[in-house]
Scaffold this motif. Structure first.
Motif: not given
Lengths: 165, 393
Positions: B219, B230, B302, B309, B311, B328, B332-333
């Motif tokens: 992301v 995104y 969000r 992003e 969350f 989140r 982490l993504c």
């Protein structure tokens, strides 16, 4: 495509596994599925490229005991855990919800179909005590290496570690 | 002697102290000669028990806790949290407050991207760029301090609005600052796309294709540098992004150079939208009333943090304390993208690849409140308060 159509299209993809549906917000749909069907539903969502897996949220719904003095306390042995798989597609958020009893807190890992899920799963595994069947790694990710076995900090029953004598 | 030596798998362990950044994370790179053949990560060294902590604090106290999830992108955490609580309480925030939220968030993005530019340049051995970009970053830090009173943890958001306002003097200072930074940023764009030595460290290094980026769930600028379209600001406008829209910035190259280019182009977008916000700031109230007890419900909030992003999932049980808050964060993504792109590169490229996603360890690690060592007790709020008072006496 407006948000309603997008949410409908998403719900259509997984409809054969859905037990119940709700709309908690205008841009969201929550779909309850059985644990054994979760992986199939996630696979269908990913294949359709409707959106991406944003997060996996764990929730604890413990049962409560009332002791002789009338104080309500969390029963550490009875209750349910819930996993919420949130998919985001534009402004729409579709959530697949599964409920797992404490006594059988096991679900299929989705790491082989979505690599990004690994960190989310390992977080849920360590903090809620959910076993992800077929997960590539069950090492500690966020908790210390010497964290006691069987202690799950995000369960409501957890209020702190006992002081060592 | 004379026996043929088989190549052995050699594991280079980096961290937890000082891997590439000034935060703890542990990585193990298996190498054959200089080439990395596999990579694993171990996080959690700054896990602080924040999600658990929210469950024993009121909705108002949690605003200050969530702002401290991250020291770099603190305002977006407070904003994501406040927006979630407002949605739960079904409260509408005044337009001026929404515009000021966006203003602070964009100023924060500038500070974060310039900080990253410096850190990434430093990892690439280009310390002149590091020092110059951090010198210029002081411009936006001074602006944030002038507007909010703080360099970090601005505490601009409250539940139901904002607690700071901008006047003509501050507006003029912001516009002047944007002009200076835009000129400097154009220079940096030239440096990172033309400097031969630096391009040797970034061009075609750590390349991630669009297909890989989608599969790994990247992301933010990391994903957008590979063409992942995104951006929550565009996909699901919040704050005042509906009235003051930003354009999404993507690239197709997917290498480290593209990650520099995308972030720098996002800086241009931030300068532009900040000027618009200052010039057309809506008039009106700054806050609206919000109940102390929040009605039952679950919301998802969000926002687009500087790294991607962010969350939030909030669940209320109808009391003045939340039932559950899940965070989140974008870093982490993006870990997956490092572990996947590291393979096949030289060990010497690892610091740059690590820095390329702009990882934020504090963001990853939130939930457990533990004191390590023999005395493994949990500290209460009162203990921490007393410790803090004693420490700073």
């Amino acid at each position: 495509m407006d948000i309603d159509q997008k949410l409908q299209a998403g719900a259509e993809i997984v409809k054969e596994w859905v037990i119940s549906t709700s709309n908690p917000e205008v841009n969201r749909v929550d779909l309850v599925v059985a644990p054994e069907n979760l992986k199939k539903a996630v696979a269908a969502m990913l294949d359709s490229q409707w959106g991406y897996l944003s997060a996996i949220t764990g929730l604890d719904h413990p049962e409560y005991l009332t002791d002789e003095t009338g104080v309500k306390k969390v029963d550490p042995d009875r209750g349910n855990l819930e996993l919420l798989y949130h998919f985001s597609g534009g402004a729409a958020v579709l959530t697949l919800r599964v409920t797992l009893p404490y006594s059988e807190a096991v679900i299929d890992s989705i790491c082989d179909i979505d690599m990004a899920a690994q960190l989310y799963e390992r977080e849920a595994a360590e903090l809620f005590g959910i076993e992800f069947r077929g997960a590539p790694s069950t090492d500690h990710l966020v908790l210390p290496d010497d964290w006691p076995v069987g202690v799950y900090p995000l369960r409501k029953a957890f209020t702190g570690l006992k002081k060592e004598s | 002697m004379g026996a043929e030596k088989k190549p052995e798998k050699f594991v280079v362990s980096i961290g937890p102290q000082h891997p590439a950044l000034k935060e703890p994370g542990h990585f193990e790179f298996a190498v054959e000669g200089e080439i990395v053949t596999s990579a694993t990560a171990r996080l959690g060294f700054v896990h602080r028990g924040m999600e658990k902590g929210t469950e024993s604090r009121t909705w108002v106290q949690n605003l200050y806790l969530m702002e401290r999830v991250c020291g770099i992108c603190s305002a977006v955490h407070a904003m994501a949290y406040a927006q979630g609580v407002e949605k739960l309480a079904k409260v509408e925030v005044p337009p001026r407050a929404r515009a000021i939220r966006q203003l602070i968030a964009e100023l924060e993005r500038i500070h974060s991207h310039l900080l990253w530019l410096g850190v990434a340049a430093h990892e690439g051995g280009f310390d002149t760029l590091f020092m110059l970009s951090w010198r210029d970053r002081e411009t936006v830090m001074d602006l944030l301090e002038a507007i909010t009173g703080n360099r970090v943890n601005y505490s601009a958001n409250v539940l139901g609005g904002v607690k700071i306002d901008i006047d003509e003097v501050k507006s003029a200072a912001i516009l002047k600052g944007m002009d200076f930074l835009e000129e400097r940023t154009r220079h940096y764009m030239k440096v990172v796309t033309e400097d031969e030595t630096f391009l040797g460290r970034t061009r075609k290094i750590g390349t991630m294709t669009l297909e890989q980026a989608l599969r790994l769930g990247s992301v933010g600028p990391t994903g957008r540098a590979s063409g992942v379209p995104y951006d929550v600001r565009v996909d699901a406008p919040y704050a005042a992004y509906q009235d003051f829209p930003v354009n999404i910035v993507t690239d197709t190259a997917g290498d480290l150079e593209a990650r520099f280019v995308v972030r720098i182009k996002e800086l241009y977008e931030s300068y532009r939208v900040i000027r618009e916000l200052v010039d057309h700031m809506p008039a009106g109230e700054l806050t609206t009333r919000i109940p102390r007890r929040i009605q039952e419900g679950e919301v998802v909030s969000r926002v687009e943090a500087p790294r991607g992003e962010l969350f939030y999932f909030l669940k209320s049980n109808g009391t003045d304390m939340p039932e559950r808050i899940k965070v989140r964060t974008p870093s982490l993504c993006n870990w997956g993208s490092i572990l996947a792109t590291a393979v096949g590169h030289r060990l010497a490229d690892m610091p740059m690849i690590l820095a390329g996603i702009d990882p934020c360890f504090s963001c990853n690690d939130r939930m457990i409140l533990v004191k390590r060592g023999n005395d493994q007790t949990v500290w209460t709020w009162e203990d921490l308060r007393r410790y803090g008072i004693e420490y700073y006496k």
